[in-house]
Design a protein around this motif. Structure first.
Motif, PDB file in Angstrom:
ATOM      1  N   LEU A 118       6.832 -36.483  62.527  1.00 15.61           N
ATOM      2  CA  LEU A 118       6.584 -37.368  61.387  1.00 15.61           C
ATOM      3  C   LEU A 118       5.252 -37.047  60.714  1.00 15.61           C
ATOM      4  O   LEU A 118       5.160 -37.004  59.488  1.00 15.61           O
ATOM      5  CB  LEU A 118       6.604 -38.826  61.841  1.00 15.61           C
ATOM      6  N   ALA A 119       4.224 -36.819  61.519  1.00 18.14           N
ATOM      7  CA  ALA A 119       2.907 -36.529  60.946  1.00 18.14           C
ATOM      8  C   ALA A 119       2.910 -35.209  60.182  1.00 18.14           C
ATOM      9  O   ALA A 119       2.334 -35.098  59.097  1.00 18.14           O
ATOM     10  CB  ALA A 119       1.859 -36.496  62.055  1.00 18.14           C
ATOM     11  N   PHE A 121       5.618 -33.432  58.906  1.00 18.21           N
ATOM     12  CA  PHE A 121       6.578 -33.205  57.833  1.00 18.21           C
ATOM     13  C   PHE A 121       6.875 -34.446  56.993  1.00 18.21           C
ATOM     14  O   PHE A 121       6.911 -34.368  55.773  1.00 18.21           O
ATOM     15  CB  PHE A 121       7.870 -32.623  58.413  1.00 18.21           C
ATOM     16  N   PHE A 122       7.073 -35.604  57.627  1.00 16.56           N
ATOM     17  CA  PHE A 122       7.373 -36.792  56.830  1.00 16.56           C
ATOM     18  C   PHE A 122       6.145 -37.212  56.024  1.00 16.56           C
ATOM     19  O   PHE A 122       6.251 -37.575  54.848  1.00 16.56           O
ATOM     20  CB  PHE A 122       7.833 -37.931  57.739  1.00 16.56           C
ATOM     21  N   PHE A 123       4.977 -37.149  56.653  1.00 17.16           N
ATOM     22  CA  PHE A 123       3.737 -37.497  55.946  1.00 17.16           C
ATOM     23  C   PHE A 123       3.072 -36.274  55.326  1.00 17.16           C
ATOM     24  O   PHE A 123       1.978 -36.347  54.801  1.00 17.16           O
ATOM     25  CB  PHE A 123       2.782 -38.230  56.887  1.00 17.16           C
ATOM     26  N   LYS A 124       3.741 -35.125  55.423  1.00 19.33           N
ATOM     27  CA  LYS A 124       3.404 -33.909  54.678  1.00 19.33           C
ATOM     28  C   LYS A 124       1.962 -33.446  54.894  1.00 19.33           C
ATOM     29  O   LYS A 124       1.177 -33.333  53.952  1.00 19.33           O
ATOM     30  CB  LYS A 124       3.679 -34.124  53.179  1.00 19.33           C
ATOM     31  N   ASP A 125       1.648 -33.168  56.142  1.00 22.48           N
ATOM     32  CA  ASP A 125       0.354 -32.553  56.463  1.00 22.48           C
ATOM     33  C   ASP A 125       0.280 -31.197  55.752  1.00 22.48           C
ATOM     34  O   ASP A 125       1.146 -30.345  55.950  1.00 22.48           O
ATOM     35  CB  ASP A 125       0.244 -32.367  57.973  1.00 22.48           C
ATOM     36  N   PRO A 126      -0.721 -30.972  54.910  1.00 23.52           N
ATOM     37  CA  PRO A 126      -0.791 -29.704  54.170  1.00 23.52           C
ATOM     38  C   PRO A 126      -1.116 -28.495  55.041  1.00 23.52           C
ATOM     39  O   PRO A 126      -0.908 -27.357  54.623  1.00 23.52           O
ATOM     40  CB  PRO A 126      -1.911 -29.954  53.144  1.00 23.52           C
ATOM     41  N   ALA A 127      -1.602 -28.751  56.255  1.00 19.48           N
ATOM     42  CA  ALA A 127      -1.981 -27.620  57.111  1.00 19.48           C
ATOM     43  C   ALA A 127      -1.577 -27.871  58.562  1.00 19.48           C
ATOM     44  O   ALA A 127      -2.414 -28.001  59.454  1.00 19.48           O
ATOM     45  CB  ALA A 127      -3.487 -27.378  57.013  1.00 19.48           C
ATOM     46  N   PRO A 128      -0.257 -27.964  58.830  1.00 19.12           N
ATOM     47  CA  PRO A 128       0.166 -28.155  60.221  1.00 19.12           C
ATOM     48  C   PRO A 128      -0.150 -26.927  61.061  1.00 19.12           C
ATOM     49  O   PRO A 128      -0.146 -25.802  60.553  1.00 19.12           O
ATOM     50  CB  PRO A 128       1.675 -28.379  60.096  1.00 19.12           C
ATOM     51  N   SER A 129      -0.428 -27.141  62.322  1.00 21.97           N
ATOM     52  CA  SER A 129      -0.747 -26.021  63.202  1.00 21.97           C
ATOM     53  C   SER A 129      -0.348 -26.349  64.629  1.00 21.97           C
ATOM     54  O   SER A 129      -0.119 -27.506  64.982  1.00 21.97           O
ATOM     55  CB  SER A 129      -2.252 -25.714  63.160  1.00 21.97           C
ATOM     56  N   ARG A 130      -0.282 -25.318  65.466  1.00 23.76           N
ATOM     57  CA  ARG A 130       0.071 -25.493  66.865  1.00 23.76           C
ATOM     58  C   ARG A 130      -0.966 -26.353  67.584  1.00 23.76           C
ATOM     59  O   ARG A 130      -0.622 -27.148  68.467  1.00 23.76           O
ATOM     60  CB  ARG A 130       0.189 -24.128  67.535  1.00 23.76           C
ATOM     61  N   ASP A 131      -2.232 -26.203  67.227  1.00 20.82           N
ATOM     62  CA  ASP A 131      -3.281 -26.991  67.877  1.00 20.82           C
ATOM     63  C   ASP A 131      -3.157 -28.473  67.529  1.00 20.82           C
ATOM     64  O   ASP A 131      -3.398 -29.330  68.380  1.00 20.82           O
ATOM     65  CB  ASP A 131      -4.663 -26.480  67.458  1.00 20.82           C
ATOM     66  N   LYS A 132      -2.787 -28.790  66.295  1.00 17.65           N
ATOM     67  CA  LYS A 132      -2.682 -30.193  65.878  1.00 17.65           C
ATOM     68  C   LYS A 132      -1.406 -30.850  66.407  1.00 17.65           C
ATOM     69  O   LYS A 132      -1.396 -32.045  66.705  1.00 17.65           O
ATOM     70  CB  LYS A 132      -2.706 -30.287  64.340  1.00 17.65           C
ATOM     71  N   TYR A 133      -0.326 -30.062  66.521  1.00 21.49           N
ATOM     72  CA  TYR A 133       0.966 -30.620  66.912  1.00 21.49           C
ATOM     73  C   TYR A 133       1.577 -29.782  68.042  1.00 21.49           C
ATOM     74  O   TYR A 133       2.601 -29.117  67.861  1.00 21.49           O
ATOM     75  CB  TYR A 133       1.903 -30.653  65.706  1.00 21.49           C
ATOM     76  N   PRO A 134       0.969 -29.817  69.218  1.00 23.07           N
ATOM     77  CA  PRO A 134       1.423 -28.931  70.299  1.00 23.07           C
ATOM     78  C   PRO A 134       2.842 -29.214  70.775  1.00 23.07           C
ATOM     79  O   PRO A 134       3.585 -28.282  71.099  1.00 23.07           O
ATOM     80  CB  PRO A 134       0.399 -29.199  71.423  1.00 23.07           C
ATOM     81  N   VAL A 135       3.247 -30.490  70.822  1.00 20.50           N
ATOM     82  CA  VAL A 135       4.596 -30.806  71.312  1.00 20.50           C
ATOM     83  C   VAL A 135       5.649 -30.346  70.303  1.00 20.50           C
ATOM     84  O   VAL A 135       6.709 -29.848  70.676  1.00 20.50           O
ATOM     85  CB  VAL A 135       4.732 -32.321  71.585  1.00 20.50           C
ATOM     86  N   LEU A 136       5.366 -30.500  69.028  1.00 22.97           N
ATOM     87  CA  LEU A 136       6.283 -30.032  67.992  1.00 22.97           C
ATOM     88  C   LEU A 136       6.512 -28.532  68.112  1.00 22.97           C
ATOM     89  O   LEU A 136       7.660 -28.059  68.104  1.00 22.97           O
ATOM     90  CB  LEU A 136       5.716 -30.373  66.613  1.00 22.97           C
ATOM     91  N   TYR A 137       5.438 -27.777  68.260  1.00 29.30           N
ATOM     92  CA  TYR A 137       5.556 -26.324  68.297  1.00 29.30           C
ATOM     93  C   TYR A 137       6.168 -25.827  69.601  1.00 29.30           C
ATOM     94  O   TYR A 137       6.843 -24.798  69.620  1.00 29.30           O
ATOM     95  CB  TYR A 137       4.187 -25.677  68.081  1.00 29.30           C
TER      96      TYR A 137
END
Length: 388
Positions: free
Chosen positions: A142-143, A145-161
């Motif tokens: 959600l953080a 893609f739904f809230f459209k983080d302009p710079a998603p990364s593996r460090d910020k979203y480890p479980v997603l990646y």
């Protein structure tokens, strides 16, 4: 020759939504639908005293007015929220097996965990681990893609990646040892058409999250009420709908859309077409191959058709509790499997030990059927080819 800003082909909910939003913005929009009612799969039909729901089982993403989900916000944006009445389902689903096993999970995180702990005390730690993972994944998704983080990364979203493309059965095997528990937690695969060894954990996690957090809902009047409300909003905003009239061709000249030829032989001039038909229908039947970018065919070449379903629509001369039906959504399971035997049965006309889902809306909405009666949809997934 009639001229429109946009022609929308197909009045399924996708086409209806696109048409309604465009008309609300002041564009001149024509909606073409081959059926005599709007809705596509989101329709109903009458037999005797029963009005049967065609496809909807549980809406997700509604939430509450105080904590709205994405679907509630989308319907509010369309201006149809006040035209619909929603009924909250208190259960996620019930699982029943021939040996008498039955478990009904409530649509509440703590209750689900407690129910599973009571039935599978030896998996208590794993149950908490699983739902922690589900919620961590959903919050990452959600953080990002739904809230459209302009710079998603593996460090910020480890479980997603780390889990986005993992097969669901692989994640379940890493956490649990009890095959019955793994089967119960993977039963949502029937909503998506891919067995657990082909289904991404991402889909399983998001299904649990949205149904628990935003609750499962039913619509008074079924999905036809939703389709009618969106169609009414489209027309009230100046849109034009033609039922019993589909599109025969999308007209293209020099690489640009010029119009649409209807089933009735009318040529409609437009520079923009929104097709709610499938990609196969749109590109293989409504357009010439020379007018389609090669990238579209390459994308289609990497996909396969999803299964359809064998569905029984049944009306009963009694209330659901007399039949032992106490939950709105019931998975009827002969045995839990995690391999391609599921696919093989989908490609057979015979129905032996397939998983089925039985929906009885009367459990959560006693007014859905006439007094003293109830109805059920019983569905199992099947590919269409053997039935041809």
């Amino acid at each position: 020759m009639e001229t429109y800003d946009t022609v929308v082909i197909g009045a399924g909910n996708g086409g209806l939504t696109a048409a309604a939003r465009l008309a609300k913005k002041g564009l001149k929009v024509l909606l073409l639908e081959r059926h005599n009612i709007p809705g596509g799969c989101a329709t109903s039909f009458c037999r005797g005293r029963f009005e049967f729901e065609v496809a909807l089982h549980q809406l997700s993403g509604m939430g509450t007015p105080e904590r709205p989900g994405p679907l509630r916000m989308a319907l509010a944006g369309l201006g149809v929220l006040d035209d619909l009445t929603f009924v909250e389902m208190k259960d996620l689903f019930s699982v029943s097996m021939p040996d008498g096993f039955r478990l009904t999970l409530k649509a509440d995180k703590e209750e689900v965990i407690s129910q599973l702990e009571q039935r599978f005390p030896h998996e208590k730690t794993a149950i908490h681990q699983f739902f922690d993972l589900v919620y961590a994944y959903a919050n990452n998704m959600l953080a990002a893609f739904f809230f459209k983080d302009p710079a998603p990364s593996r460090d910020k979203y480890p479980v997603l990646y780390s889990h986005a493309f993992k097969p669901a059965n692989e994640v379940l095997d890493e956490i649990f040892t009890d095959p019955l528990l793994k089967g119960i937690l993977s039963v949502y695969w029937g909503y998506l058409g891919l067995p657990p060894n082909h289904l991404s954990f991402a889909y399983l996690a998001m299904l649990f999250f949205v149904y628990i957090e935003f609750k499962p809902f039913h619509i008074k009047g079924g999905s036809q009420a939703l389709s009618n409300a969106i169609a009414d909003q489209f027309i009230s905003n100046g849109g034009t709908a033609r039922f019993n009239c589909g599109a025969r061709r999308i007209l293209v000249e020099n690489g640009a859309v010029q119009g649409v030829l209807t089933d009735e032989g009318d040529r409609i001039q437009t520079k923009t077409v929104v097709s709610n038909a499938s990609q196969v229908t749109t590109y293989a039947q409504l357009m010439d191959a020379a007018d389609i970018p090669g990238s579209a065919f390459r994308e289609m070449g990497g996909r396969s058709l999803s299964p359809s379903a064998f569905t029984m629509f049944i009306g009963f001369d009694c209330e659901p509790e007399e039949l032992g039906i106490t939950a709105s959504t019931n998975f009827l399971v002969e045995a839990f499997e995690f391999d391609d035997r599921i696919f093989n049965r989908m490609r057979s006309v015979n129905i032996t030990d397939e998983t089925m889902v039985l929906s009885c809306y009367d459990v959560s909405d006693p007014d859905f059927s006439p007094p003293g009666t109830c109805q059920a949809n019983i569905v199992t997934l099947k590919y269409g080819e053997p039935w041809m």
